[in-house]
Write a protein that holds these residues in place. Structure first.
Motif, short mmCIF file in Angstrom:
data_model
loop_
_atom_site.label_atom_id
_atom_site.label_comp_id
_atom_site.label_asym_id
_atom_site.label_seq_id
_atom_site.Cartn_x
_atom_site.Cartn_y
_atom_site.Cartn_z
N ALA A 135 -24.56 75.68 -77.58
CA ALA A 135 -24.03 76.93 -78.29
C ALA A 135 -23.08 76.49 -79.45
O ALA A 135 -23.14 76.97 -80.65
CB ALA A 135 -23.44 78.24 -77.65
N GLN A 136 -21.86 75.59 -79.04
CA GLN A 136 -21.16 75.25 -80.04
C GLN A 136 -21.58 74.30 -81.08
O GLN A 136 -21.41 74.25 -82.28
CB GLN A 136 -19.98 74.33 -79.22
CG GLN A 136 -18.98 75.23 -78.60
CD GLN A 136 -18.23 76.14 -79.75
OE1 GLN A 136 -17.89 75.62 -80.85
NE2 GLN A 136 -18.16 77.31 -79.44
N ILE A 137 -22.37 73.50 -80.63
CA ILE A 137 -23.26 72.52 -81.58
C ILE A 137 -24.10 73.25 -82.62
O ILE A 137 -24.08 73.17 -83.76
CB ILE A 137 -24.22 71.43 -80.62
CG1 ILE A 137 -23.41 70.57 -80.06
CG2 ILE A 137 -25.27 70.78 -81.71
CD1 ILE A 137 -24.07 69.62 -78.91
N ASP A 138 -24.93 74.20 -81.91
CA ASP A 138 -25.66 75.38 -82.97
C ASP A 138 -24.65 76.03 -83.82
O ASP A 138 -25.21 75.98 -84.99
CB ASP A 138 -26.42 76.20 -81.95
CG ASP A 138 -27.43 76.90 -82.75
OD1 ASP A 138 -28.01 76.34 -83.63
OD2 ASP A 138 -27.38 78.27 -82.66
N ALA A 150 -24.97 75.36 -87.77
CA ALA A 150 -25.38 76.52 -88.85
C ALA A 150 -24.08 76.52 -89.83
O ALA A 150 -24.29 77.15 -91.17
CB ALA A 150 -25.19 78.03 -88.12
N ALA A 151 -23.00 76.47 -89.70
CA ALA A 151 -21.71 76.23 -90.64
C ALA A 151 -22.20 75.43 -91.53
O ALA A 151 -21.80 75.37 -92.60
CB ALA A 151 -20.42 76.23 -89.89
N MET A 152 -22.47 74.21 -91.20
CA MET A 152 -22.63 73.13 -92.11
C MET A 152 -23.73 73.41 -92.78
O MET A 152 -23.80 72.90 -93.97
CB MET A 152 -23.13 71.77 -91.22
CG MET A 152 -21.89 71.23 -90.64
SD MET A 152 -20.37 70.68 -92.04
CE MET A 152 -21.46 69.21 -92.47
N THR A 153 -24.85 73.89 -92.56
CA THR A 153 -26.41 74.52 -93.27
C THR A 153 -25.62 75.48 -94.25
O THR A 153 -25.93 75.31 -95.50
CB THR A 153 -27.10 75.17 -92.30
OG1 THR A 153 -27.69 74.08 -91.48
CG2 THR A 153 -28.44 75.45 -93.24
N GLY A 154 -24.87 76.38 -94.09
CA GLY A 154 -24.26 77.25 -94.82
C GLY A 154 -23.42 76.60 -95.82
O GLY A 154 -23.61 76.91 -97.16
N VAL A 156 -22.94 74.68 -101.61
CA VAL A 156 -22.66 73.52 -102.75
C VAL A 156 -23.96 73.44 -103.44
O VAL A 156 -23.75 73.24 -104.54
CB VAL A 156 -22.24 72.17 -101.90
CG1 VAL A 156 -22.45 71.08 -102.66
CG2 VAL A 156 -20.72 72.48 -101.25
N ALA A 157 -25.11 73.51 -102.88
CA ALA A 157 -26.33 73.47 -103.74
C ALA A 157 -26.52 74.46 -104.72
O ALA A 157 -26.69 74.32 -105.82
CB ALA A 157 -27.45 73.37 -102.80
#
Length: 93
Positions: A36-39, A43-47, A52-53
């Motif tokens: 759950a922490q990895i997920d 999700a935070a890195m994806t956001g 940035v994009a």
């Protein structure tokens, strides 16, 4: 056509592979607190990557003397969603 076949093959591999902890975690049947922490971090890195994009795309559109309209709306929605989420989680404790 190759893209659809590759996607289908990946989907079958994803469904049929049962030994990998990562695959089980992505499927949902091997989830624990650590996954759950990895997920949450993923999700935070994806956001962050999407933010940035969008900023880069908006800056490029503005530099080319084009309207940054599609990007500024998405950035505004993302910013508003972030502020509402912070307020919600702060209120809920």
């Amino acid at each position: 056509m190759f893209g659809l076949a590759g996607l289908t093959a990946f989907g079958l591999f994803f469904l049929l592979t049962g030994r990998s902890e990562t695959i089980r975690g992505l499927r949902g049947d091997g989830r624990d607190e650590r996954f759950a922490q990895i997920d949450l971090r993923a999700a935070a890195m994806t956001g962050l990557a999407l933010l940035v994009a969008l900023i880069v795309a908006w800056l490029v559109a503005i530099a080319r003397d084009q309207s940054g309209s599609p990007y500024d709306w998405l950035l505004a929605i993302g910013g508003l969603a972030y502020l509402l989420a912070v307020a919600w989680f702060r209120w809920r404790g």
